[in-house]
Design a protein around this motif. Structure first.
Motif, PDB file in Angstrom:
ATOM      1  N   VAL A  27       0.840  -1.204   0.000  1.00 29.70           N
ATOM      2  CA  VAL A  27       0.000   0.000   0.000  1.00 29.70           C
ATOM      3  C   VAL A  27       0.873   1.252   0.000  1.00 29.70           C
ATOM      4  N   ALA A  28       1.911   1.264   0.830  1.00 28.07           N
ATOM      5  CA  ALA A  28       2.817   2.412   0.868  1.00 28.07           C
ATOM      6  C   ALA A  28       3.502   2.605  -0.487  1.00 28.07           C
ATOM      7  N   ASP A  29       3.969   1.512  -1.079  1.00 28.40           N
ATOM      8  CA  ASP A  29       4.623   1.598  -2.394  1.00 28.40           C
ATOM      9  C   ASP A  29       3.661   2.125  -3.463  1.00 28.40           C
ATOM     10  N   GLN A  30       2.423   1.636  -3.450  1.00 28.32           N
ATOM     11  CA  GLN A  30       1.421   2.086  -4.427  1.00 28.32           C
ATOM     12  C   GLN A  30       1.168   3.591  -4.270  1.00 28.32           C
ATOM     13  N   MET A  31       0.958   4.017  -3.030  1.00 37.03           N
ATOM     14  CA  MET A  31       0.673   5.434  -2.800  1.00 37.03           C
ATOM     15  C   MET A  31       1.874   6.308  -3.181  1.00 37.03           C
ATOM     16  N   ASN A  32       3.067   5.852  -2.901  1.00 40.18           N
ATOM     17  CA  ASN A  32       4.247   6.630  -3.256  1.00 40.18           C
ATOM     18  C   ASN A  32       4.400   6.747  -4.767  1.00 40.18           C
ATOM     19  N   ALA A  33       4.112   5.682  -5.489  1.00 39.42           N
ATOM     20  CA  ALA A  33       4.155   5.737  -6.957  1.00 39.42           C
ATOM     21  C   ALA A  33       3.112   6.725  -7.482  1.00 39.42           C
ATOM     22  N   ILE A  34       1.944   6.708  -6.867  1.00 40.98           N
ATOM     23  CA  ILE A  34       0.876   7.637  -7.265  1.00 40.98           C
ATOM     24  C   ILE A  34       1.289   9.077  -6.996  1.00 40.98           C
ATOM     25  N   TYR A  35       1.791   9.343  -5.804  1.00 41.90           N
ATOM     26  CA  TYR A  35       2.199  10.708  -5.455  1.00 41.90           C
ATOM     27  C   TYR A  35       3.286  11.217  -6.400  1.00 41.90           C
ATOM     28  N   HIS A  36       4.246  10.362  -6.735  1.00 39.63           N
ATOM     29  CA  HIS A  36       5.283  10.776  -7.686  1.00 39.63           C
ATOM     30  C   HIS A  36       4.673  11.083  -9.053  1.00 39.63           C
ATOM     31  N   ALA A  37       3.734  10.277  -9.483  1.00 33.58           N
ATOM     32  CA  ALA A  37       3.120  10.470 -10.805  1.00 33.58           C
ATOM     33  C   ALA A  37       2.307  11.755 -10.876  1.00 33.58           C
ATOM     34  N   VAL A  38       1.552  12.060  -9.833  1.00 39.30           N
ATOM     35  CA  VAL A  38       0.689  13.244  -9.896  1.00 39.30           C
ATOM     36  C   VAL A  38       1.442  14.528  -9.553  1.00 39.30           C
ATOM     37  N   TRP A  39       2.570  14.405  -8.890  1.00 42.56           N
ATOM     38  CA  TRP A  39       3.324  15.592  -8.471  1.00 42.56           C
ATOM     39  C   TRP A  39       3.629  16.493  -9.661  1.00 42.56           C
ATOM     40  N   SER A  40       4.041  15.892 -10.773  1.00 40.14           N
ATOM     41  CA  SER A  40       4.412  16.689 -11.953  1.00 40.14           C
ATOM     42  C   SER A  40       3.210  17.361 -12.612  1.00 40.14           C
ATOM     43  N   LEU A  41       2.003  16.889 -12.323  1.00 39.20           N
ATOM     44  CA  LEU A  41       0.800  17.494 -12.898  1.00 39.20           C
ATOM     45  C   LEU A  41       0.396  18.784 -12.182  1.00 39.20           C
ATOM     46  N   ILE A  42       0.819  18.914 -10.957  1.00 41.33           N
ATOM     47  CA  ILE A  42       0.423  20.063 -10.141  1.00 41.33           C
ATOM     48  C   ILE A  42       1.336  21.227 -10.478  1.00 41.33           C
ATOM     49  N   PRO A  43       0.769  22.342 -10.937  1.00 41.03           N
ATOM     50  CA  PRO A  43       1.604  23.497 -11.306  1.00 41.03           C
ATOM     51  C   PRO A  43       2.436  23.992 -10.120  1.00 41.03           C
ATOM     52  N   ASP A  44       3.637  24.483 -10.417  1.00 41.47           N
ATOM     53  CA  ASP A  44       4.547  24.961  -9.373  1.00 41.47           C
ATOM     54  C   ASP A  44       3.987  26.122  -8.570  1.00 41.47           C
ATOM     55  N   ASP A  45       3.067  26.898  -9.156  1.00 43.72           N
ATOM     56  CA  ASP A  45       2.519  28.051  -8.438  1.00 43.72           C
ATOM     57  C   ASP A  45       1.271  27.711  -7.614  1.00 43.72           C
ATOM     58  N   THR A  46       0.963  26.420  -7.496  1.00 49.16           N
ATOM     59  CA  THR A  46      -0.176  25.982  -6.693  1.00 49.16           C
ATOM     60  C   THR A  46       0.137  26.198  -5.214  1.00 49.16           C
ATOM     61  N   ALA A  47      -0.809  26.739  -4.496  1.00 56.09           N
ATOM     62  CA  ALA A  47      -0.627  27.001  -3.069  1.00 56.09           C
ATOM     63  C   ALA A  47      -0.350  25.702  -2.313  1.00 56.09           C
ATOM     64  N   THR A  48       0.478  25.810  -1.305  1.00 54.48           N
ATOM     65  CA  THR A  48       0.825  24.658  -0.474  1.00 54.48           C
ATOM     66  C   THR A  48      -0.421  23.964   0.061  1.00 54.48           C
ATOM     67  N   SER A  49      -1.376  24.749   0.516  1.00 55.90           N
ATOM     68  CA  SER A  49      -2.601  24.170   1.074  1.00 55.90           C
ATOM     69  C   SER A  49      -3.375  23.381   0.025  1.00 55.90           C
ATOM     70  N   GLN A  50      -3.367  23.840  -1.216  1.00 57.25           N
ATOM     71  CA  GLN A  50      -4.050  23.122  -2.291  1.00 57.25           C
ATOM     72  C   GLN A  50      -3.349  21.805  -2.600  1.00 57.25           C
ATOM     73  N   VAL A  51      -2.028  21.821  -2.614  1.00 60.79           N
ATOM     74  CA  VAL A  51      -1.265  20.596  -2.869  1.00 60.79           C
ATOM     75  C   VAL A  51      -1.564  19.576  -1.776  1.00 60.79           C
ATOM     76  N   GLU A  52      -1.501  20.026  -0.535  1.00 60.39           N
ATOM     77  CA  GLU A  52      -1.773  19.136   0.586  1.00 60.39           C
ATOM     78  C   GLU A  52      -3.195  18.594   0.527  1.00 60.39           C
ATOM     79  N   SER A  53      -4.134  19.431   0.121  1.00 61.10           N
ATOM     80  CA  SER A  53      -5.520  18.999  -0.013  1.00 61.10           C
ATOM     81  C   SER A  53      -5.666  17.936  -1.104  1.00 61.10           C
ATOM     82  N   LEU A  54      -5.032  18.151  -2.240  1.00 56.11           N
ATOM     83  CA  LEU A  54      -5.094  17.171  -3.333  1.00 56.11           C
ATOM     84  C   LEU A  54      -4.527  15.821  -2.898  1.00 56.11           C
ATOM     85  N   LEU A  55      -3.382  15.843  -2.254  1.00 57.29           N
ATOM     86  CA  LEU A  55      -2.765  14.596  -1.816  1.00 57.29           C
ATOM     87  C   LEU A  55      -3.626  13.906  -0.767  1.00 57.29           C
ATOM     88  N   SER A  56      -4.186  14.684   0.124  1.00 57.38           N
ATOM     89  CA  SER A  56      -5.067  14.130   1.150  1.00 57.38           C
ATOM     90  C   SER A  56      -6.316  13.520   0.523  1.00 57.38           C
TER      91      SER A  56
END
Length: 101
Positions: A27-56
């Protein structure tokens, strides 16, 4: 801003995911692969709170049932990238609506 964040700060270890009947490492490996994959989709100017919300939101959606154990990594990543893209589009649409008012 996301540009000031590191994906490594949000990755899971097996003890972070809770009880998955001995499958915590998977489960940890799956979630880490997912987080790495979606990280590049999130624009660099996205607010920290929005990034944390998306991951949550991703964790909440995927940890709700046994999907993390049953689906392939590719299927999970495809679903997760679509989810994040939809969430980002919805946020942009909401900002556009707010600007029109």
């Amino acid at each position: 801003m996301k540009a000031l964040m590191l994906v490594q700060d949000y990755l899971f270890s097996p003890r972070d995911v809770g009880d998955w009947d001995g499958e915590e490492e998977l489960v940890a490996d799956q979630m880490n692969a997912i987080y790495h994959a979606v990280w590049s989709l999130i624009p660099d100017d996205t607010a920290t709170s929005q990034v944390e919300s998306l991951l949550s939101q991703l964790w909440q959606q995927l940890s709700a049932d046994s999907l993390l154990l049953e689906a392939s990594e590719d299927e999970l990543i495809d679903w997760s990238t679509a989810f994040v893209e939809n969430q980002l589009t919805a946020e942009i649409d909401q900002l556009d609506e707010d600007d029109e008012e």
